[in-house]
Write an enzyme that holds these catalytic residues in place. Structure first.
Site, mmCIF file in Angstrom:
data_model
loop_
_atom_site.group_PDB
_atom_site.id
_atom_site.type_symbol
_atom_site.label_atom_id
_atom_site.label_comp_id
_atom_site.label_asym_id
_atom_site.label_seq_id
_atom_site.Cartn_x
_atom_site.Cartn_y
_atom_site.Cartn_z
ATOM 1 C CB THR A 1 -5.176 11.999 9.350
ATOM 2 O OG1 THR A 1 -4.509 11.832 8.102
ATOM 3 C CG2 THR A 1 -6.443 12.802 9.166
ATOM 4 N NE ARG A 2 -6.687 6.572 12.786
ATOM 5 C CZ ARG A 2 -7.270 5.435 13.085
ATOM 6 N NH1 ARG A 2 -7.267 4.993 14.314
ATOM 7 N NH2 ARG A 2 -7.859 4.726 12.158
ATOM 8 C CE LYS B 1 -3.863 -3.235 14.103
ATOM 9 N NZ LYS B 1 -4.493 -2.611 15.285
ATOM 10 C CG ASP B 2 -4.436 -3.938 8.640
ATOM 11 O OD1 ASP B 2 -5.261 -3.846 9.566
ATOM 12 O OD2 ASP B 2 -3.578 -3.074 8.390
ATOM 13 N NE ARG C 1 -10.835 4.235 9.056
ATOM 14 C CZ ARG C 1 -10.984 3.860 7.796
ATOM 15 N NH1 ARG C 1 -12.184 3.785 7.276
ATOM 16 N NH2 ARG C 1 -9.954 3.547 7.059
ATOM 17 C CG LEU D 1 -16.168 -2.756 16.471
ATOM 18 C CD1 LEU D 1 -17.039 -3.836 15.825
ATOM 19 C CD2 LEU D 1 -17.020 -1.578 16.924
ATOM 20 N NE ARG D 2 -7.766 -5.032 19.115
ATOM 21 C CZ ARG D 2 -6.882 -4.208 19.661
ATOM 22 N NH1 ARG D 2 -6.545 -4.367 20.926
ATOM 23 N NH2 ARG D 2 -6.324 -3.254 18.968
ATOM 24 N NE ARG D 3 -6.305 -0.259 19.487
ATOM 25 C CZ ARG D 3 -5.701 0.055 18.343
ATOM 26 N NH1 ARG D 3 -6.262 0.915 17.508
ATOM 27 N NH2 ARG D 3 -4.548 -0.482 18.037
ATOM 28 C CB SER E 1 -0.457 4.274 4.205
ATOM 29 O OG SER E 1 0.124 3.163 4.848
ATOM 30 C CB CYS F 1 -18.883 -7.803 10.596
ATOM 31 S SG CYS F 1 -19.510 -8.136 12.245
ATOM 32 N NE ARG G 1 -3.131 0.162 2.992
ATOM 33 C CZ ARG G 1 -3.211 0.599 4.252
ATOM 34 N NH1 ARG G 1 -2.829 -0.158 5.259
ATOM 35 N NH2 ARG G 1 -3.668 1.800 4.499
HETATM 36 C C1 DPM Z 1 -7.293 -3.347 12.361
HETATM 37 C C2 DPM Z 1 -7.715 -2.553 13.439
HETATM 38 C C3 DPM Z 1 -7.056 -1.319 13.313
HETATM 39 C C4 DPM Z 1 -6.238 -1.401 12.139
HETATM 40 C C5 DPM Z 1 -8.691 -2.992 14.501
HETATM 41 C C6 DPM Z 1 -8.068 -3.277 15.873
HETATM 42 C C7 DPM Z 1 -7.202 -0.122 14.204
HETATM 43 C C8 DPM Z 1 -8.429 0.662 13.806
HETATM 44 C C9 DPM Z 1 -8.589 1.975 14.510
HETATM 45 C C10 DPM Z 1 -7.708 -4.727 12.039
HETATM 46 N N1 DPM Z 1 -6.404 -2.635 11.591
HETATM 47 O O1 DPM Z 1 -6.876 -3.099 16.121
HETATM 48 O O2 DPM Z 1 -8.827 -3.681 16.791
HETATM 49 O O3 DPM Z 1 -7.966 2.284 15.547
HETATM 50 O O4 DPM Z 1 -9.389 2.759 13.997
HETATM 51 C C11 DPM Z 1 -3.817 -0.756 11.718
HETATM 52 C C12 DPM Z 1 -2.804 -0.111 12.497
HETATM 53 C C13 DPM Z 1 -1.629 -0.872 12.320
HETATM 54 C C14 DPM Z 1 -1.935 -1.932 11.465
HETATM 55 C C15 DPM Z 1 -2.971 1.135 13.281
HETATM 56 C C16 DPM Z 1 -3.306 0.963 14.764
HETATM 57 C C17 DPM Z 1 -0.240 -0.618 12.870
HETATM 58 C C18 DPM Z 1 0.189 -1.576 13.969
HETATM 59 C C19 DPM Z 1 0.558 -2.990 13.588
HETATM 60 C C20 DPM Z 1 -5.289 -0.356 11.554
HETATM 61 N N2 DPM Z 1 -3.257 -1.802 11.092
HETATM 62 O O5 DPM Z 1 -3.836 -0.063 15.207
HETATM 63 O O6 DPM Z 1 -3.011 1.914 15.522
HETATM 64 O O7 DPM Z 1 1.464 -3.257 12.778
HETATM 65 O O8 DPM Z 1 -0.060 -3.878 14.156
#
Ligand code: DPM
Length: 321
Positions: A160-161, A86-87, A155, A136-138, A16, A248, A14
């Protein structure tokens, strides 16, 4: 050494900033291990990059950040893809496999406070403090322990955040330690949240390298980046999630440790309001990590996780998931 005239290995990523930092790290590692080969990065935009204003949980579609990268490999335009593990969905498309899992950064979640709350921790923030998260987990875990706090969707990429936090839209954000550190924002971390406050997402902090199942050459190249301990932990976590998943985003968290040669997996399923929370652990041989994950999932189902998940899927469906 065998001289080779093979064409460059194409790494899909990607665009980003975080994705590029991660992909360039993988590229450098591959280059260091395989000096006779050339590696180039091919960037692309995924569906998730285009929908930045909608809460992730509402989109809900799995593979939001990975699908375009996968199609490109299946078409033979790229040879591997680098993902935040995690994605990456727990079920991969036919023809693709997880070729390697790299050494994990700290997988924990972090509290990032706006300057006016400096010195506070999640425990000391007063009622009504606005916490930004779309996870949702957090959300479920923090609502469980700190029902007096207020939660608001956020988002956008990390920059940006943080800009929204600094502009006063939120009092604090919850973000992954790994992403913050990789982008050089480690100094913005106010508190690393312990497992008692927040279990992390499956695969958080690790990179997953996906490639074609039949491509023995690429598989052998990427295997040199595998970190066995991280791989065992993440395979247990992914098997746990795979057994529980419905279609979901769900409030599911994990924690893993390897101690004295034994792998302990802790898993949690929570209701969206945080009122119900099912949590348990299992210990076993890291060599059978996936069995461990599956068994823990079945154990939690018997303790009420199935009801919680059914409720979540039932409310998610009318939105088109
Ligand atoms: C997924 C989640 C989030 C990302 C859901 C979760 C965070 C979403 C949010 C599946 N992917 O964690 O429960 O906070 O709105 C993501 C991040 C990273 C990978 C950013 C983050 C970086 C950390 C890593 C977005 N994907 O979680 O702060 O390498 O694990």
């Amino acid at each position: 050494m065998i001289a080779t005239s093979s064409r460059p290995v194409r790494i899909g990523s990607r665009k980003s900033q975080l994705a590029l930092v991660q992909t360039e790290w993988v590229q450098a590692q591959l280059q260091a291990h395989h000096r006779d080969r050339a590696f180039e990065v091919v960037t692309m935009t995924t569906q998730g990059d285009n929908i930045l204003d909608v809460a992730l949980a509402k989109i809900g579609d799995k593979g939001l950040f990975t699908k375009e990268l996968e199609l490109s490999m299946l078409r033979g335009e790229t040879d591997l893809a680098v993902h935040s593990l995690k994605d990456l969905p727990t079920k991969l498309p036919d023809g693709l496999v997880l070729g390697a899992i790299t050494q994990r950064e700290d997988p924990a979640d972090a509290l990032v406070l706006s300057a006016k709350w400096s010195g506070h921790t999640i425990e000391t923030l007063p009622p009504g403090t606005v916490i930004g998260t779309s996870s949702l987990r957090r959300l479920a875990q923090l609502r469980h322990s700190y029902p007096h706090l207020t939660f608001k969707d956020v988002r956008g990429n990390l920059n940006t955040r943080l800009a929204k936090l600094d502009a006063g839209e939120y009092d604090a954000l919850i973000l992954a330690v790994a992403g913050l550190r990789r982008l050089g924002f480690g100094d913005r971390i106010s508190q690393v949240l312990p497992a008692t406050v927040s279990l992390y997402a499956v695969g958080q902090g690790a990179l997953g390298i996906e490639c074609r199942a039949e491509d023995a050459d690429i598989l052998a190249l990427v295997k040199t980046l595998e970190h066995p301990e991280t791989a065992a932990r993440c395979l247990a976590e992914r098997a746990f999630l795979r057994q529980l998943e419905g279609g979901c985003q769900v409030p599911i968290g994990v924690h893993t440790v390897i101690e004295n040669g034994q792998l302990t997996l802790t898993g949690l399923v929570a209701s969206l309001d945080g009122r119900r929370l099912v949590k348990d652990s299992l210990t076993g041989d890291p060599a059978t990590a996936e069995d461990l994950g599956m068994h823990l999932a079945l154990k939690l189902r018997k303790q009420g996780a199935s009801e919680i998940l059914e409720e979540i899927f039932a409310t998610a469906r009318p939105e088109g998931n």
